[in-house]
Design an enzyme around this catalytic site. Structure first.
Site, PDB file in Angstrom:
ATOM      1  N   LYS A   7       1.044  -1.239  -0.099  1.00 24.06           N
ATOM      2  CA  LYS A   7       0.280   0.219   0.148  1.00 24.06           C
ATOM      3  C   LYS A   7       1.168   1.782   0.255  1.00 24.06           C
ATOM      4  O   LYS A   7       1.488   1.479   0.681  1.00 24.06           O
ATOM      5  CB  LYS A   7      -0.494   0.508   1.176  1.00 24.06           C
ATOM      6  N   SER A  67      -9.532   2.043   3.132  1.00 23.15           N
ATOM      7  CA  SER A  67      -8.436   2.790   2.040  1.00 23.15           C
ATOM      8  C   SER A  67      -7.477   2.149   1.191  1.00 23.15           C
ATOM      9  O   SER A  67      -7.186   2.901   0.352  1.00 23.15           O
ATOM     10  CB  SER A  67      -7.996   4.124   2.533  1.00 23.15           C
ATOM     11  N   SER A 107     -10.638  -0.155   6.866  1.00 17.81           N
ATOM     12  CA  SER A 107      -9.538   0.047   5.850  1.00 17.81           C
ATOM     13  C   SER A 107      -8.720  -1.234   5.051  1.00 17.81           C
ATOM     14  O   SER A 107      -8.928  -1.506   4.015  1.00 17.81           O
ATOM     15  CB  SER A 107      -8.331   0.930   5.982  1.00 17.81           C
TER      16      SER A 107
END
Lengths: 480, 94
Positions: free
Chosen positions: A75, A150, A174
């Site tokens: 990420k 997210s 997330s």
């Protein structure tokens, strides 16, 4: 090759069925082929192939671990030295990280191949990946739907088989929500289990890194190399990391699972309730016992979360001032103009909303009413969990109220977006570990189930998820 | 309820530029969020200790020794503007 598990790939690498370079090139080809998903912000093809060559040498020397030579991705919240690290924001569009996050260092040390940096909501603030400066990630199951957020790029990359496994972070859901929306598995460990050093901060008392993959077993393998005490993270907890794989197949006979009555009300979508009921029946067949439990303060989790997260975000994001790194506005008139315009021009709407909210909540005269109150509510919610987890081994719940919604559907109303995090947020407030695994489909879109465990009980969650995945095949379904 | 003027004051406290035409939309959003947050007032929290860390862990301290090398030049390669090892900003003192 892209359908294999980490264990299968590690065997293939050792048996010389394929090399890590070949495997890496195969995944890089897939990343290019599926570029329309927008899962990656940065693809580091050359670095990946170099890492793969080194991995092949290690494998040939017999010095490889399970993850050596395995193509994965981070990420874009984890700092990667000399590689652009954006956190999904225009603010960091020019930020070449000068150091590695501890998680990145640890995974490099075991010889993973990092394919690049995955798309995400700006500074991890969002539940749909629509707040990213780099555009929305599309859901591989239906490109009109969001991938969740997210960690939307992370979930989409795993679902579309662009990477074997990925890192994610979870502040209010997330990891778990995008995992559910994209039909993959993802674990948010106990707060303090995975180092936050070099993981760009949003809400420091809630943020936690974790692993995402196509099965609980692969999540366990990746988490094994991510977890552990780190002197560089002052909130890291100094507790030994158990072997997450050794008990994966432990039978569930006699396992006590709690069903929070506050989550299973008539408000729960009927299709979701039916899907979860099927999973409950499966767990009963596997020997688990269910018990209704009550956590009366859960309904205050969303307001408490948005006070705490906004307050911590406004404080954390004050470092972006246009002076030392990141975006700087053109021709600032004076220092105040430099700060104000750099921040105003480079932060997106949701980030601005939360900075404003947090600044207000922390301002003189309002601190007690908002931040202090929210931290007291947080304790009550945490005590609810403690009470329940003294009676049961794990808690079972939905991950999301519905399957993935359509792109654009909830952007006009931030509160509607916040409310969709109802099943995941309280877990971050308590700091507990939780895993989201695929549990079925509604209207041909994947949905997940969530298992919540006691502090540092990740091994049990992975076991409870893995045994379910041994007898179901929801996690093996792929988007066409 | 936050007024447009209050939102501008908060934005100033946060050194956050907001276009004039968007201030009232932010005010509406923030007022909606404040209504959501107001639900907490239903809950009696008298005497409840605030929770800052899930395990009530306190900040760990270490010996005050130098542990990092000086990497100023390297770190300044990503700075918007530097000169002689200093970060440059618009003139503050006339």
């Amino acid at each position: 090759m892209h359908n294999k598990t980490i264990t299968e790939l590690a065997q293939g690498l050792r048996a010389k069925e394929f090399s890590s370079v070949e495997l890496t090139q195969h995944f890089l080809n897939r990343v290019n082929k599926h570029a329309d998903l927008n899962a990656f912000i940065t693809v580091t093809a050359d670095l990946a192939l170099q890492a793969a060559q080194l991995a092949d040498v290690r494998i040939a020397k017999g010095e490889a671990g399970l993850l050596t030579g395995i193509p994965m991705a981070h990420k874009d919240i984890f700092c990667t030295q000399d590689v652009k690290t954006t956190c999904g924001s225009k603010m960091l569009d020019n930020f070449i990280a000068p150091y590695n996050a501890t998680v990145v260092d640890k995974l490099n040390a075991v010889g993973v191949v990092n394919l690049g940096k995955l798309n995400m909501d700006e500074f991890a603030m969002g539940s749909s990946n629509e707040t990213s400066f780099y555009g929305t990630v599309k859901n591989p199951w239906n490109k009109n739907a969001v991938a969740g957020g997210s960690s939307g790029g992370s979930a989409a990359a795993v679902a579309a088989k662009l990477a074997v496994c990925v890192t994610g972070t979870d502040t209010g859901g997330s990891i778990r929500q995008p995992a559910a929306f994209c039909g993959v598995s993802g674990i948010k460990p106990t707060y303090g289990r995975v180092s936050r050093f070099g993981m760009i901060a949003y809400a420091s008392s809630l943020d936690q890194g974790g692993s995402m993959a196509r099965s609980a077993e692969d999540c366990a393998i990746l988490l094994q190399s991510m977890a552990g005490f780190d002197a560089k993270d002052s909130t890291s907890v100094d507790t030994p990391v158990p072997d997450y794989c050794v008990d994966l197949n432990k039978p569930l006979t006699g396992l006590k699972i709690g069903l929070p009555k506050e989550f299973f009300t008539s408000d729960l979508n009927a299709d979701m309730a039916a899907t979860l009921q099927t999973a409950i029946e499966e767990y009963k067949k596997l020997g688990a016992e269910f018990k209704e439990v009550s956590m009366p303060n859960l309904k205050y989790a969303i307001p408490a979360y948005y006070v705490i997260a906004s307050a911590e975000c406004s404080s954390n994001l004050s470092r972006y001032d246009g002076v030392r790194f990141g975006y700087r506005c053109e021709n600032p008139a004076d220092l105040n103009d430099l700060y104000t315009r750099s921040r105003g021009e480079a932060f997106g709407k949701e980030v601005k909303r939360r900075i404003l909210m947090g600044t207000y909540a922390l301002s003189s005269g309002y601190y007690d009413a908002y931040y202090l109150k929210a931290q007291q509510v947080r304790r009550l919610i945490s005590e609810d969990f403690k009470n329940v987890l003294s009676e049961v081994d794990v808690i079972f719940s939905p991950v999301t109220p519905t399957p993935a919604f359509n792109i654009g559907e909830k952007t006009a109303n931030p509160i509607e977006m916040y409310l969709a995090d109802i099943y995941t947020i309280a877990i971050n407030l308590a700091g507990l570990p939780a895993i989201s695994i695929p549990a079925g489909f509604i209207n041909e879109m994947p949905v997940g189930l969530q298992l919540i465990g006691n502090y540092f009980d990740e091994a049990r969650l992975l076991n409870v998820a893995h045994v379910y995945q041994n007898t179901t095949d929801w996690h093996k379904q792929s988007p066409t | 309820m936050l007024s447009v003027i209050e939102v501008k004051e908060i934005a100033h406290l946060a050194r956050l530029g907001i276009e004039d035409e968007n201030v009232s939309a932010y005010a509406d959003d923030l007022n909606g969020i404040l209504m959501l947050m107001a639900q907490m007032s239903e809950l009696n929290t008298d005497g409840v200790k605030a929770m800052a860390h899930p395990m009530d862990q306190v900040q760990r301290l270490r010996l005050d020794n130098v542990t990092e090398n000086n990497q100023r030049d390297y770190f300044q390669t990503i700075a918007p503007q530097t000169e002689d090892g200093l970060y440059l900003v618009p003139k503050v003192i006339e």
